[in-house]
Design an enzyme around this catalytic site. Sequence first.
Site, short mmCIF file in Angstrom:
data_model
loop_
_atom_site.label_atom_id
_atom_site.label_comp_id
_atom_site.label_asym_id
_atom_site.label_seq_id
_atom_site.Cartn_x
_atom_site.Cartn_y
_atom_site.Cartn_z
N ASN A 10 0.87 -1.18 0.00
CA ASN A 10 0.00 0.00 0.00
C ASN A 10 0.90 1.22 0.00
OD1 ASN A 10 -1.85 2.00 0.43
ND2 ASN A 10 -2.40 1.38 2.53
N LYS A 12 0.16 4.24 -0.43
CA LYS A 12 -0.49 5.45 0.10
C LYS A 12 -0.19 6.65 -0.83
CE LYS A 12 -0.38 3.41 4.65
NZ LYS A 12 -0.39 3.58 6.09
N HIS A 96 -9.72 1.67 4.42
CA HIS A 96 -8.47 1.82 5.17
C HIS A 96 -8.69 2.80 6.32
CE1 HIS A 96 -4.40 2.97 6.21
NE2 HIS A 96 -4.04 1.81 5.69
N GLU A 98 -7.09 5.20 7.34
CA GLU A 98 -6.88 6.61 6.99
C GLU A 98 -8.11 7.17 6.27
OE1 GLU A 98 -3.10 5.79 5.18
OE2 GLU A 98 -2.34 5.37 7.18
N GLU A 168 -6.20 -4.31 10.67
CA GLU A 168 -5.17 -3.30 10.86
C GLU A 168 -5.52 -2.45 12.07
OE1 GLU A 168 -2.84 -2.41 7.06
OE2 GLU A 168 -4.57 -1.12 7.03
N GLY A 174 1.75 2.68 10.86
CA GLY A 174 2.73 3.75 10.71
C GLY A 174 3.37 4.20 12.01
N SER A 211 2.66 -1.65 10.72
CA SER A 211 4.09 -1.67 11.07
C SER A 211 4.77 -3.01 10.78
CB SER A 211 4.30 -1.25 12.52
OG SER A 211 3.92 0.10 12.69
P1 PGA Z 1 2.37 0.63 7.81
O1 PGA Z 1 0.95 0.80 7.07
O2 PGA Z 1 2.94 -0.69 7.33
O3 PGA Z 1 3.18 1.80 7.37
O4 PGA Z 1 2.09 0.59 9.27
C1 PGA Z 1 0.10 -0.28 6.90
C2 PGA Z 1 -1.17 0.16 6.24
O5 PGA Z 1 -1.64 1.26 6.56
O6 PGA Z 1 -1.73 -0.53 5.38
#
Ligand code: PGA
Length: 251
Positions: A10, A12, A96, A98, A168, A174, A211
């Site tokens: 992903n 982003k 997601h 976000e 998640e 993140g 993460s």
């Molecule tokens: P991250 O993001 O691996 O940077 O924690 C995962 C995600 O949001 O899909």
Amino acid sequence: MSPLDIIVANWKMNLTVQEGKALAKSLLEITSALKKTAVWIAPAFTAIPALSPLLEGSNIKLGAQNAHWEDKGAFTGEVSALMLREFGCTFSIIGHSERRHVFNESLELCAKRGAALLKKGMTVIFCIGETLEQKELGVTFEILEAQLNPLLGALDSDQVENLLIAYEPVWAIGTGKVASIEDIDSAHSWIDFHIRKMCGGRTLKILYGGSVTPENFQAVLQRPLVAGSLVGGASLIFEKMQKLIAISEGF
Ligand code: PGA
């Protein structure tokens, strides 16, 4: 169920077209003969047209980070599954955290996107997860249920075939704070149980995200109900993707 571990990159809102092409080219060099791993990439919309010819006919699947439920219309800022399909996208991430927390996409809106895409034959990675506050209040399963039910309620059990769930936890995305094995096991078991209950005994692939790095991936992947990972930050760096793939392949 396919025995492949799925690594979904992903990206982003990262990587320009040139950067994305360079990373995809490097990934193509190491993904032509994978035995145990499926690599999927969800770039920003702008990089999809450039990646499409590069990935065509390869082992890497191309998808999007979000998609609208209608094919076209007055929906400023949105992109439809029909438009994504023109570029060979076969899947989209939906819901997601976000999208849910930064852009306030509601439970119903995420479900509407997911259900419509599945009905159009797209594969959907539907993301669910609790915030730290919800975890500390002990309401994780209630939150997961509230996120899943509007989607599952809108689908017949044969329409979930192309649905994957990504667990998640919001506090793990993140932050460098991967969920513990106990957290992953308990959430994935609950999700598996709930899906079987709601979908006539069917099981779905459940990815873990939050993460994931080469340092923790092996432990995550070994869990019985983890079918792979949705990877953000680490997916932007070729060397890290290379290590994640090597772990999945058992090199
Ligand atoms: P991250 O993001 O691996 O940077 O924690 C995962 C995600 O949001 O899909």
